[in-house]
Design an enzyme around this catalytic site. Structure first.
Site, PDB file in Angstrom:
ATOM      1  N   LYS A  29       0.852  -1.186   0.000  1.00 22.28           N
ATOM      2  CA  LYS A  29       0.000   0.000   0.000  1.00 22.28           C
ATOM      3  C   LYS A  29       0.893   1.243   0.000  1.00 22.28           C
ATOM      4  CE  LYS A  29      -1.714   2.742   3.142  1.00 22.28           C
ATOM      5  NZ  LYS A  29      -1.942   3.995   2.371  1.00 22.28           N
ATOM      6  N   GLU A  71      11.239  16.643  15.306  1.00 21.62           N
ATOM      7  CA  GLU A  71      11.708  16.286  13.974  1.00 21.62           C
ATOM      8  C   GLU A  71      10.952  17.170  12.978  1.00 21.62           C
ATOM      9  OE1 GLU A  71      12.268  12.373  11.136  1.00 21.62           O
ATOM     10  OE2 GLU A  71      10.474  12.502  12.373  1.00 21.62           O
ATOM     11  N   THR A 116       6.723   7.839  13.782  1.00 25.34           N
ATOM     12  CA  THR A 116       6.695   7.056  15.012  1.00 25.34           C
ATOM     13  C   THR A 116       5.265   6.898  15.515  1.00 25.34           C
ATOM     14  OG1 THR A 116       8.945   7.672  15.639  1.00 25.34           O
ATOM     15  CG2 THR A 116       7.467   7.006  17.410  1.00 25.34           C
ATOM     16  N   CYS A 129      14.123  10.714   7.032  1.00 27.54           N
ATOM     17  CA  CYS A 129      14.252  10.347   8.441  1.00 27.54           C
ATOM     18  C   CYS A 129      15.676  10.503   8.930  1.00 27.54           C
ATOM     19  CB  CYS A 129      13.756   8.919   8.656  1.00 27.54           C
ATOM     20  SG  CYS A 129      14.553   7.706   7.583  1.00 27.54           S
ATOM     21  N   GLY A 185       7.533   5.095   8.159  1.00 29.95           N
ATOM     22  CA  GLY A 185       6.708   6.278   8.363  1.00 29.95           C
ATOM     23  C   GLY A 185       6.979   6.896   9.715  1.00 29.95           C
TER      24      GLY A 185
END
Length: 484
Positions: A183, A388, A236, A290, A234
């Site tokens: 997906k 972040e 957290t 990331c 993706g």
């Protein structure tokens, strides 16, 4: 086995409608959703929104195909995967253009690098193999350890590197004898749908299935009893939901999540030649990765001079449409992330922090453009240091004591990656060993490899990708014991 591919026959029509891959067939949906170009705000295409029934069909097709696929040898499966790399190569230029159009990254640099790296990854993973290991062989007893496929793997991929991170999952998953249902992010589904379409010309039906749609599909996958593993990249926050939902049948999980990656320049570092490297480490892909450097610590004896030089270099870079060859940094991929950055920028300005470059988002522009921004020595508890950002903003922070900066670098819920830079290699390595992160680079950054494990500590993830360990993540360990 030799899977022949004629590149001329592997070209697909990138101008045609976007379709999903389910059980070897290319299928649409009565429901669609719009995909936007982040540089213009315009609609690129309508993508199919797969229904619950179509997801069920994809999982059933993967389950039906898995035993025969697992029965092949590593070399036989590898031949299919190498052929897939050839087919991707034949469509490479169209994939690169599509990546820039839906994701935003500059076509001539970051987008080309991503697609080239992805194809290389597929081709190289195809050459790997997990061999059985005999750990005991005596006169009367044998113990052998094998790695067997898990079954059907559900993969959920992000919008920041949709091509690379999608193929990072596909190649090792299929090589180890599993089948897959993938997906893609609803923000960037188009390239994934196309490489799924290409795959149907190569793999047996049901081996690789691509279903596009909204976030509800992720829950359908994580809760499904016929999926044995979820591989997720993706945030957290979403990773925690994936982990909780996957507990329904004790699915195996690999979670590659967020980070707040520090870079530390040790005293007396010759920083001038490092500035372009550190700039790219922080602002590449508009900061939307990331492992981007998100906090840069410089010893107080050099911090002022460093910031001056860094700002001077950063001022030469251009933010713009990724299709423009003069663009260095593209737009933010989606309005959700753009709005998060609006909030962070407003906080940074309202708190009166020293913004040396950028800092003002021009909201009148059509695209999601955010300026390259440098914040000079904000406090450690500020949002721009603690969060972040996932955007082109970097705090450059002064420190006095090496032990203190190590403590600050580790004072975060994240532990994905870090870098340490210094004139004394041994000293830099010793500092690096004290950093709580899954990957630590010393006097280099963002080096990856097929055989190099990559994964996060703390709340940056669970499990690893790449390397032998990454292959083993797609398997069960099985111990055979034989009495002679």
């Amino acid at each position: 086995m030799n899977v022949q591919v004629n590149p001329a026959e592997m070209k697909i029509d990138f101008g045609g409608p976007y379709v999903m891959s389910i059980g070897g067939k290319l299928v649409g949906s009565n429901e669609t959703f719009e995909v936007y170009n982040p540089a213009t705000g315009g609609v690129v295409a309508n993508a199919p929104a797969g229904t619950r029934e179509q997801m069920e069909e994809a999982i059933a097709a993967a389950k039906a195909a898995q035993p025969a696929w697992a029965a092949l040898s590593f070399k036989e499966r590898g031949a299919y995967i190498e052929a897939y790399a050839d087919a991707l190569e034949a469509n490479k230029e169209d994939i690169i253009t599509l990546l820039t159009t839906e994701q935003g990254k500059p076509r001539h640099s970051m987008a080309t690098v991503e697609v080239d790296a992805a194809i290389y990854w597929v081709r190289e993973v195809a050459k790997r193999e997990l061999k059985n290991e005999v750990i005991e062989d005596t006169e009367d007893h044998v113990v052998e350890v094998a790695h067997t496929p898990l079954g059907v793997v559900g993969a959920i991929t992000p919008w920041n590197f949709p091509i690379l991170l999608g193929l990072w999952k596909i190649a090792p998953c299929l090589l180890t004898g599993n089948t897959m249902v993938m997906k893609p992010s609803p923000y960037t589904p188009l390239g994934t749908l196309r490489f799924g379409e290409i795959a149907q010309q190569i793999f047996p039906e049901g081996v690789l299935n691509i279903v596009s749609g909204g976030n509800e599909q992720g829950q359908w996958m994580t809760e499904h009893p016929d999926i044995s593993k979820i591989s997720f990249t993706g945030s957290t926050a979403t990773g925690k939901k994936v982990m909780a939902s996957s507990a329904s049948n004790l699915k195996r999980i690999t979670l590659e999540l967020g980070g707040n990656d520090p870079a530390i320049l040790l005293p007396e570092t010759d920083y001038e030649p490092l500035i372009p490297v550190l700039f790219d480490a922080a602002y590449g892909n508009a900061g939307q990765w990331c492992i981007a450097t998100k906090r840069l610590y410089v010893h107080s004896s050099q911090q002022k001079q460093f910031v001056d030089a860094f700002v001077a270099y950063a001022s030469t870079k251009t933010v713009g449409d990724g299709m423009d060859p003069n663009t260095d940094i593209g737009p933010i991929q989606n309005t959700m992330q753009y709005n998060k950055l609006r909030s962070l920028f407003a906080d940074t300005k309202d708190k009166g922090y020293n913004i040396r470059l950028g800092g003002e988002i021009d909201e009148s522009l059509d695209g999601n453009f955010v300026p390259i921004t440098v914040v000079d020595n904000p406090p450690e508890d500020s949002r721009v240091v603690q969060e972040e950002p996932f955007g082109p903003i970097l705090p450059i922070i002064a420190y006095d004591d090496v032990d203190d900066v190590i403590e600050k670098a580790n004072d975060t819920e994240f532990g994905l990656a870090a870098s340490v830079w210094g004139p004394d290699r041994d000293e830099a390595i010793e500092v690096g060993k004290q950093i709580e992160a899954g990957t630590v680079w010393v006097n280099e950054i963002h080096i990856h490899g097929i055989d190099i494990p990559f994964g996060g500590h703390k709340q940056s993830g669970m499990g690893v990708e790449n390397g032998r360990e990454g292959l083993e993540e797609f398997t069960n360990t099985k111990t055979y014991m034989f009495k002679k």
